[in-house]
Design an enzyme around this catalytic site. Structure first.
Site, short mmCIF file in Angstrom:
data_model
loop_
_atom_site.label_atom_id
_atom_site.label_comp_id
_atom_site.label_asym_id
_atom_site.label_seq_id
_atom_site.Cartn_x
_atom_site.Cartn_y
_atom_site.Cartn_z
N GLY A 1 2.95 37.77 63.46
CA GLY A 1 1.84 37.82 64.41
C GLY A 1 0.48 38.06 63.78
O GLY A 1 -0.42 38.59 64.42
N SER A 2 0.29 37.62 62.54
CA SER A 2 -1.04 37.80 61.94
C SER A 2 -2.09 36.93 62.64
O SER A 2 -3.25 37.33 62.74
CB SER A 2 -1.01 37.54 60.43
OG SER A 2 -0.85 36.17 60.16
N ARG B 1 10.26 27.81 67.38
CA ARG B 1 11.31 27.01 68.02
C ARG B 1 10.75 25.70 68.49
O ARG B 1 9.63 25.63 68.99
CB ARG B 1 11.92 27.77 69.21
CG ARG B 1 12.70 28.99 68.75
CD ARG B 1 13.56 29.55 69.83
NE ARG B 1 14.58 28.62 70.30
CZ ARG B 1 15.75 28.43 69.71
NH1 ARG B 1 16.06 29.05 68.60
NH2 ARG B 1 16.63 27.60 70.23
N LEU C 1 10.28 22.79 71.01
CA LEU C 1 10.24 22.86 72.47
C LEU C 1 10.71 21.55 73.09
O LEU C 1 10.43 20.46 72.58
CB LEU C 1 8.81 23.15 72.91
CG LEU C 1 8.31 24.54 72.49
CD1 LEU C 1 6.80 24.64 72.65
CD2 LEU C 1 9.02 25.63 73.29
N ASN D 1 -1.06 24.80 69.14
CA ASN D 1 -0.23 25.32 68.05
C ASN D 1 -1.07 25.39 66.79
O ASN D 1 -2.05 24.64 66.63
CB ASN D 1 0.96 24.37 67.81
CG ASN D 1 1.90 24.89 66.75
OD1 ASN D 1 2.17 26.09 66.68
ND2 ASN D 1 2.41 24.00 65.91
N HIS E 1 -0.52 25.03 62.68
CA HIS E 1 0.50 24.54 61.75
C HIS E 1 -0.04 24.65 60.33
O HIS E 1 -1.19 24.28 60.07
CB HIS E 1 0.85 23.08 62.09
CG HIS E 1 1.90 22.54 61.18
ND1 HIS E 1 3.23 22.84 61.33
CD2 HIS E 1 1.81 21.75 60.07
CE1 HIS E 1 3.93 22.25 60.36
NE2 HIS E 1 3.07 21.58 59.59
N SER F 1 -3.94 23.44 60.44
CA SER F 1 -4.44 22.63 61.54
C SER F 1 -4.15 23.31 62.87
O SER F 1 -3.04 23.83 63.07
CB SER F 1 -3.74 21.26 61.57
OG SER F 1 -3.80 20.61 60.33
N THR G 1 2.26 18.10 71.80
CA THR G 1 2.84 16.98 72.54
C THR G 1 4.31 16.91 72.16
O THR G 1 4.80 17.73 71.38
CB THR G 1 2.15 15.65 72.18
OG1 THR G 1 2.40 15.40 70.79
CG2 THR G 1 0.65 15.70 72.43
N GLU H 1 5.72 14.94 70.23
CA GLU H 1 5.96 14.59 68.83
C GLU H 1 5.81 15.86 67.99
O GLU H 1 4.76 16.52 68.07
CB GLU H 1 4.92 13.54 68.40
CG GLU H 1 5.23 12.91 67.08
CD GLU H 1 4.08 12.02 66.62
OE1 GLU H 1 3.98 11.79 65.41
OE2 GLU H 1 3.27 11.61 67.47
N LEU H 2 6.80 16.21 67.21
CA LEU H 2 6.77 17.47 66.45
C LEU H 2 5.53 17.53 65.56
O LEU H 2 5.35 16.67 64.69
CB LEU H 2 8.04 17.60 65.60
CG LEU H 2 8.09 18.85 64.71
CD1 LEU H 2 8.19 20.12 65.54
CD2 LEU H 2 9.23 18.75 63.70
N ASP H 3 4.69 18.54 65.79
CA ASP H 3 3.46 18.75 65.02
C ASP H 3 2.59 17.49 65.02
O ASP H 3 1.86 17.22 64.05
CB ASP H 3 3.78 19.18 63.57
CG ASP H 3 4.56 20.49 63.54
OD1 ASP H 3 4.28 21.37 64.37
OD2 ASP H 3 5.45 20.62 62.69
N GLU I 1 -6.32 30.17 58.55
CA GLU I 1 -5.78 30.13 59.92
C GLU I 1 -6.48 31.17 60.79
O GLU I 1 -6.78 30.92 61.96
CB GLU I 1 -4.27 30.41 59.91
CG GLU I 1 -3.45 29.34 59.23
CD GLU I 1 -1.95 29.59 59.35
OE1 GLU I 1 -1.54 30.55 60.01
OE2 GLU I 1 -1.19 28.80 58.77
C1 GAR Z 1 1.59 30.73 60.35
O1 GAR Z 1 1.29 30.45 59.00
C2 GAR Z 1 1.69 29.46 61.15
O2 GAR Z 1 0.85 28.45 60.68
C3 GAR Z 1 3.13 29.08 60.96
O3 GAR Z 1 3.83 30.28 60.97
C4 GAR Z 1 2.99 31.32 60.46
C5 GAR Z 1 3.05 32.49 61.41
O4 GAR Z 1 2.39 33.59 60.89
N1 GAR Z 1 3.57 28.22 62.01
C6 GAR Z 1 4.46 27.28 61.83
O5 GAR Z 1 5.00 27.04 60.78
C7 GAR Z 1 4.76 26.48 63.09
N2 GAR Z 1 5.61 25.36 62.78
P1 GAR Z 1 1.99 34.81 61.82
O6 GAR Z 1 3.22 35.18 62.64
O7 GAR Z 1 1.63 35.89 60.84
O8 GAR Z 1 0.84 34.38 62.68
#
Ligand code: GAR
Length: 227
Positions: free
Chosen positions: A22-23, A101, A103, A117, A119, A146, A151, A153-155, A184
């Site tokens: 959850g950062s 997960r 969706l 999202n 990514h 990003s 949608t 389509e995955l990512d 991010e």
């Molecule tokens: C983040 O780096 C995010 O981009 C990635 O998970 C991490 C979660 O970090 N998301 C994915 O890979 C989605 N496919 P966080 O829990 O510290 O925010």
């Protein structure tokens, strides 16, 4: 929507979905508290009971909810329960922040145009998992993160904003992930600010930025775009 405490921008109500640390959630919480981000996090929902992000939510007095996917027989039952729980909070946007997960189509359709999202790659490069190691293996010059609409389509949904970092010769997946995550934490709050301020909108699946079609992602530069 209620009025923000700082100005006239109404608060954008959101629900954040997490699976882990959850950062990114924390970056949004901090931006609300420190930078007047006009967003109200109505709930944080995790599919994993042990996700550390739930503690971050509680520490910020945000309802922390678990909808444990392992308690359901199949994905559609789980997602129906998740959707019901989300919709109790009537969010304008659903924000996936390390929600790990895939969706299903009905769930994605329900939140079409209002689910974001983040990514860890410069999409369309490296959708899916292990993006940092894959970027190193491919010896790309630049890697990054990003924010995109979800949608089916995955990512693959329209990308709103990206931030890049150079790949360094000494990088391993851990050091690279750390630098990408720092980016991010800038771009997710910024994208939410633009939605809250109605600079970003989605009409018929098309992303508009300042009323113009967003034909390519905004490229974040922390020196110039940090507002
Ligand atoms: C983040 O780096 C995010 O981009 C990635 O998970 C991490 C979660 O970090 N998301 C994915 O890979 C989605 N496919 P966080 O829990 O510290 O925010």
């Amino acid at each position: 929507m209620s009025k923000s405490h700082r100005g006239h921008t109404p608060m954008l109500p959101i629900v954040v979905l997490i699976s882990g640390s959850g950062s990114n959630l924390q970056a949004i919480i901090d931006a609300i508290r420190d930078d007047g981000l006009p967003v109200e996090i109505r709930a944080v929902i995790s599919n994993r009971p042990d996700a550390y992000g739930l503690q971050r939510a509680r520490a910020a007095n945000i309802p922390a909810v678990v909808v444990d996917h392992t308690a359901f027989d199949n994905r559609s039952d789980y997602e129906a329960a998740l959707q019901q729980r989300i919709d109790q909070y009537t969010p304008a946007m659903v924000v996936l922040a390390g929600y790990m997960r895939i969706l299903g189509a009905a769930f994605v359709e329900h939140y079409q145009g209002r689910m974001l999202n983040i990514h860890p790659s410069l999409l369309p490069d490296f959708p899916g998992l292990n993006t940092h190691q894959r970027a190193i293996d491919a010896a790309v010059a630049a890697h990054g993160a990003s924010v995109h609409l979800v949608t089916n389509e995955l990512d693959g949904g329209p990308v709103i904003i990206q931030a890049s970092v150079p790949l360094l010769v000494e990088d391993d997946a851990t050091t690279l992930a750390k630098r990408v995550q720092t980016q991010e934490h800038h771009i997710y709050p910024l994208a939410l600010r633009w939605f809250a301020e109605q600079r970003l909108s989605v009409k018929a699946g098309e992303v508009l930025f300042d009323q113009q079609p967003l034909n390519q992602p905004v490229h974040f530069n922390s020196d110039t775009d940090a507002t």
